[in-house]
Design a protein around this motif. Structure first.
Motif, PDB file in Angstrom:
ATOM      1  N   ARG A  26      53.480-139.326  11.957  1.00 30.50           N
ATOM      2  CA  ARG A  26      52.935-138.166  11.262  1.00 30.50           C
ATOM      3  C   ARG A  26      51.777-137.581  12.069  1.00 30.50           C
ATOM      4  NH1 ARG A  26      49.685-138.368   5.476  1.00 30.50           N
ATOM      5  NH2 ARG A  26      49.095-136.172   5.416  1.00 30.50           N
ATOM      6  N   THR A  27      51.724-136.269  12.138  1.00 31.11           N
ATOM      7  CA  THR A  27      50.615-135.606  12.822  1.00 31.11           C
ATOM      8  C   THR A  27      49.777-134.854  11.790  1.00 31.11           C
ATOM      9  OG1 THR A  27      51.963-133.663  13.267  1.00 31.11           O
ATOM     10  CG2 THR A  27      51.895-135.363  14.972  1.00 31.11           C
ATOM     11  N   PHE A  28      48.531-134.649  12.134  1.00 35.77           N
ATOM     12  CA  PHE A  28      47.594-133.968  11.254  1.00 35.77           C
ATOM     13  C   PHE A  28      47.195-132.651  11.916  1.00 35.77           C
ATOM     14  CE2 PHE A  28      46.534-137.220   8.110  1.00 35.77           C
ATOM     15  CZ  PHE A  28      47.025-138.359   8.711  1.00 35.77           C
ATOM     16  N   SER A  29      47.517-131.545  11.268  1.00 35.29           N
ATOM     17  CA  SER A  29      47.075-130.263  11.824  1.00 35.29           C
ATOM     18  C   SER A  29      45.568-130.129  11.720  1.00 35.29           C
ATOM     19  CB  SER A  29      47.763-129.104  11.100  1.00 35.29           C
ATOM     20  OG  SER A  29      47.468-129.139   9.714  1.00 35.29           O
ATOM     21  N   THR A  30      44.988-130.763  10.753  1.00 30.72           N
ATOM     22  CA  THR A  30      43.538-130.863  10.608  1.00 30.72           C
ATOM     23  C   THR A  30      43.184-132.335  10.474  1.00 30.72           C
ATOM     24  OG1 THR A  30      43.354-128.718   9.515  1.00 30.72           O
ATOM     25  CG2 THR A  30      41.533-130.274   9.227  1.00 30.72           C
ATOM     26  N   GLY A  31      42.316-132.790  11.334  1.00 29.64           N
ATOM     27  CA  GLY A  31      41.968-134.195  11.270  1.00 29.64           C
ATOM     28  C   GLY A  31      40.878-134.562  12.247  1.00 29.64           C
ATOM     29  N   GLY A  32      40.689-135.817  12.382  1.00 30.75           N
ATOM     30  CA  GLY A  32      39.674-136.308  13.291  1.00 30.75           C
ATOM     31  C   GLY A  32      40.061-137.673  13.839  1.00 30.75           C
ATOM     32  N   MET A  33      39.608-137.930  15.041  1.00 34.21           N
ATOM     33  CA  MET A  33      39.803-139.253  15.624  1.00 34.21           C
ATOM     34  C   MET A  33      38.467-139.778  16.110  1.00 34.21           C
ATOM     35  SD  MET A  33      42.539-140.623  18.405  1.00 34.21           S
ATOM     36  CE  MET A  33      43.872-140.442  17.232  1.00 34.21           C
ATOM     37  N   GLY A  34      38.260-141.016  15.845  1.00 31.79           N
ATOM     38  CA  GLY A  34      37.036-141.653  16.286  1.00 31.79           C
ATOM     39  C   GLY A  34      37.332-142.841  17.180  1.00 31.79           C
ATOM     40  N   TRP A  35      36.386-143.107  18.040  1.00 33.00           N
ATOM     41  CA  TRP A  35      36.393-144.341  18.826  1.00 33.00           C
ATOM     42  C   TRP A  35      35.270-145.222  18.302  1.00 33.00           C
ATOM     43  CZ3 TRP A  35      39.882-146.058  22.317  1.00 33.00           C
ATOM     44  CH2 TRP A  35      40.769-145.132  22.876  1.00 33.00           C
ATOM     45  N   PHE A  36      35.611-146.456  18.066  1.00 31.75           N
ATOM     46  CA  PHE A  36      34.646-147.461  17.653  1.00 31.75           C
ATOM     47  C   PHE A  36      34.719-148.613  18.644  1.00 31.75           C
ATOM     48  CE2 PHE A  36      33.367-146.133  13.351  1.00 31.75           C
ATOM     49  CZ  PHE A  36      34.261-145.102  13.143  1.00 31.75           C
ATOM     50  N   ARG A  37      33.716-149.427  18.636  1.00 31.31           N
ATOM     51  CA  ARG A  37      33.753-150.622  19.473  1.00 31.31           C
ATOM     52  C   ARG A  37      33.141-151.796  18.735  1.00 31.31           C
ATOM     53  NH1 ARG A  37      29.343-148.857  24.174  1.00 31.31           N
ATOM     54  NH2 ARG A  37      27.459-149.018  22.870  1.00 31.31           N
ATOM     55  N   GLN A  38      33.589-152.960  19.121  1.00 29.49           N
ATOM     56  CA  GLN A  38      33.070-154.173  18.497  1.00 29.49           C
ATOM     57  C   GLN A  38      32.894-155.242  19.566  1.00 29.49           C
ATOM     58  OE1 GLN A  38      35.366-155.588  15.150  1.00 29.49           O
ATOM     59  NE2 GLN A  38      33.614-156.723  14.354  1.00 29.49           N
ATOM     60  N   ALA A  39      31.671-155.654  19.746  1.00 29.14           N
ATOM     61  CA  ALA A  39      31.348-156.729  20.676  1.00 29.14           C
ATOM     62  C   ALA A  39      31.363-158.050  19.914  1.00 29.14           C
ATOM     63  CB  ALA A  39      29.978-156.479  21.297  1.00 29.14           C
ATOM     64  N   PRO A  40      31.555-159.158  20.616  1.00 28.90           N
ATOM     65  CA  PRO A  40      31.586-160.470  19.947  1.00 28.90           C
ATOM     66  C   PRO A  40      30.332-160.710  19.126  1.00 28.90           C
ATOM     67  CG  PRO A  40      32.344-160.679  22.202  1.00 28.90           C
ATOM     68  CD  PRO A  40      31.823-159.276  22.063  1.00 28.90           C
ATOM     69  N   GLY A  41      30.521-161.092  17.877  1.00 29.22           N
ATOM     70  CA  GLY A  41      29.405-161.402  17.012  1.00 29.22           C
ATOM     71  C   GLY A  41      28.686-160.206  16.433  1.00 29.22           C
ATOM     72  N   LYS A  42      29.199-159.013  16.697  1.00 29.04           N
ATOM     73  CA  LYS A  42      28.550-157.797  16.204  1.00 29.04           C
ATOM     74  C   LYS A  42      29.508-157.015  15.317  1.00 29.04           C
ATOM     75  CE  LYS A  42      25.277-157.193  20.000  1.00 29.04           C
ATOM     76  NZ  LYS A  42      24.704-156.234  20.975  1.00 29.04           N
ATOM     77  N   GLU A  43      28.923-156.117  14.531  1.00 28.22           N
ATOM     78  CA  GLU A  43      29.739-155.264  13.681  1.00 28.22           C
ATOM     79  C   GLU A  43      30.382-154.146  14.490  1.00 28.22           C
ATOM     80  OE1 GLU A  43      27.288-155.734   9.453  1.00 28.22           O
ATOM     81  OE2 GLU A  43      27.414-153.802  10.454  1.00 28.22           O
ATOM     82  N   ARG A  44      31.458-153.623  13.933  1.00 27.61           N
ATOM     83  CA  ARG A  44      32.112-152.488  14.573  1.00 27.61           C
ATOM     84  C   ARG A  44      31.199-151.267  14.472  1.00 27.61           C
ATOM     85  NH1 ARG A  44      38.437-151.780  13.514  1.00 27.61           N
ATOM     86  NH2 ARG A  44      38.155-153.982  14.057  1.00 27.61           N
ATOM     87  N   PHE A  46      30.341-147.058  15.571  1.00 28.69           N
ATOM     88  CA  PHE A  46      30.847-145.755  15.983  1.00 28.69           C
ATOM     89  C   PHE A  46      30.416-145.456  17.402  1.00 28.69           C
ATOM     90  CE2 PHE A  46      32.081-141.403  15.609  1.00 28.69           C
ATOM     91  CZ  PHE A  46      31.085-140.650  16.203  1.00 28.69           C
ATOM     92  N   VAL A  47      31.348-144.893  18.178  1.00 30.36           N
ATOM     93  CA  VAL A  47      31.043-144.510  19.551  1.00 30.36           C
ATOM     94  C   VAL A  47      31.116-142.996  19.716  1.00 30.36           C
ATOM     95  CG1 VAL A  47      31.767-144.684  21.963  1.00 30.36           C
ATOM     96  CG2 VAL A  47      31.907-146.694  20.477  1.00 30.36           C
ATOM     97  N   ALA A  48      32.246-142.425  19.323  1.00 28.14           N
ATOM     98  CA  ALA A  48      32.428-140.976  19.481  1.00 28.14           C
ATOM     99  C   ALA A  48      33.524-140.501  18.538  1.00 28.14           C
ATOM    100  CB  ALA A  48      32.790-140.629  20.923  1.00 28.14           C
ATOM    101  N   GLY A  49      33.477-139.223  18.216  1.00 27.89           N
ATOM    102  CA  GLY A  49      34.498-138.657  17.346  1.00 27.89           C
ATOM    103  C   GLY A  49      34.783-137.220  17.701  1.00 27.89           C
ATOM    104  N   ILE A  50      35.975-136.787  17.372  1.00 30.00           N
ATOM    105  CA  ILE A  50      36.372-135.404  17.617  1.00 30.00           C
ATOM    106  C   ILE A  50      37.195-134.926  16.434  1.00 30.00           C
ATOM    107  CG2 ILE A  50      38.468-136.075  18.897  1.00 30.00           C
ATOM    108  CD1 ILE A  50      37.925-133.637  20.727  1.00 30.00           C
ATOM    109  N   THR A  51      36.970-133.698  16.023  1.00 30.53           N
ATOM    110  CA  THR A  51      37.734-133.112  14.927  1.00 30.53           C
ATOM    111  C   THR A  51      38.528-131.914  15.421  1.00 30.53           C
ATOM    112  OG1 THR A  51      35.975-131.604  14.250  1.00 30.53           O
ATOM    113  CG2 THR A  51      35.966-133.816  13.290  1.00 30.53           C
ATOM    114  N   TRP A  52      39.583-131.587  14.694  1.00 32.04           N
ATOM    115  CA  TRP A  52      40.395-130.440  15.078  1.00 32.04           C
ATOM    116  C   TRP A  52      41.026-129.809  13.840  1.00 32.04           C
ATOM    117  CZ3 TRP A  52      41.807-135.462  16.190  1.00 32.04           C
ATOM    118  CH2 TRP A  52      42.918-135.958  15.486  1.00 32.04           C
ATOM    119  N   SER A  53      41.403-128.552  13.996  1.00 29.21           N
ATOM    120  CA  SER A  53      42.161-127.866  12.958  1.00 29.21           C
ATOM    121  C   SER A  53      43.019-126.803  13.621  1.00 29.21           C
ATOM    122  CB  SER A  53      41.241-127.242  11.910  1.00 29.21           C
ATOM    123  OG  SER A  53      40.418-126.256  12.481  1.00 29.21           O
ATOM    124  N   GLY A  54      44.225-126.663  13.173  1.00 29.54           N
ATOM    125  CA  GLY A  54      45.137-125.689  13.738  1.00 29.54           C
ATOM    126  C   GLY A  54      45.375-125.877  15.215  1.00 29.54           C
TER     127      GLY A  54
END
Length: 128
Positions: A26-44, A46-54
């Motif tokens: 499924r594709t989203f004509s309007t949506g967003g994607m984020g990159w997260f990271r998790q190092a050992p022993g640490k919480e996940r 947020f790193v970066a995000g991008i949104t789009w529409s149409g």
């Protein structure tokens, strides 16, 4: 929806990598994607995000720790989001995940609970 993350590897301090996250199903004509990271022993985190529409990218957002070094972009035709990692540091070492959402408020984009679909992660290791 399936997300396939790739591009991680073992690099040295100051090197660059480009991560990719290809979406299928499924594709989203309007949506967003984020990159997260998790190092050992640490919480996940947020790193970066991008949104789009149409089919057009609307906005990008970065964690302070990566601002000016990482760049997120999207290829609409390929349904793929990229994360370019420049000037890598040992503290960037982590498992990097991409995630997809249809809710694109700034607050939800920065929190893991704001995402519906997750990729499997790709490991980035930066040696000093």
């Amino acid at each position: 929806v399936q997300l396939q993350a790739s591009g991680g590897g073992l690099v040295q301090t100051g090197d660059s990598l480009r991560l990719s996250c290809a979406a299928s199903g499924r594709t989203f004509s309007t949506g967003g994607m984020g990159w997260f990271r998790q190092a050992p022993g640490k919480e996940r985190e947020f790193v970066a995000g991008i949104t789009w529409s149409g089919g057009r990218s609307n906005s990008t957002d970065y964690a302070d720790s990566v601002k000016g070094r990482f760049t997120i972009s999207r290829d609409n035709a390929k349904n793929t989001v990229y994360l370019l990692l420049n000037s890598l540091k040992p503290e960037d070492t982590a498992l990097y995940y991409c995630a997809l959402t249809s809710i694109t408020t700034p607050q939800s984009m920065r929190h893991p609970l704001g995402y519906i679909y997750w990729g499997q992660g790709t490991l980035v290791t930066v040696s000093s």
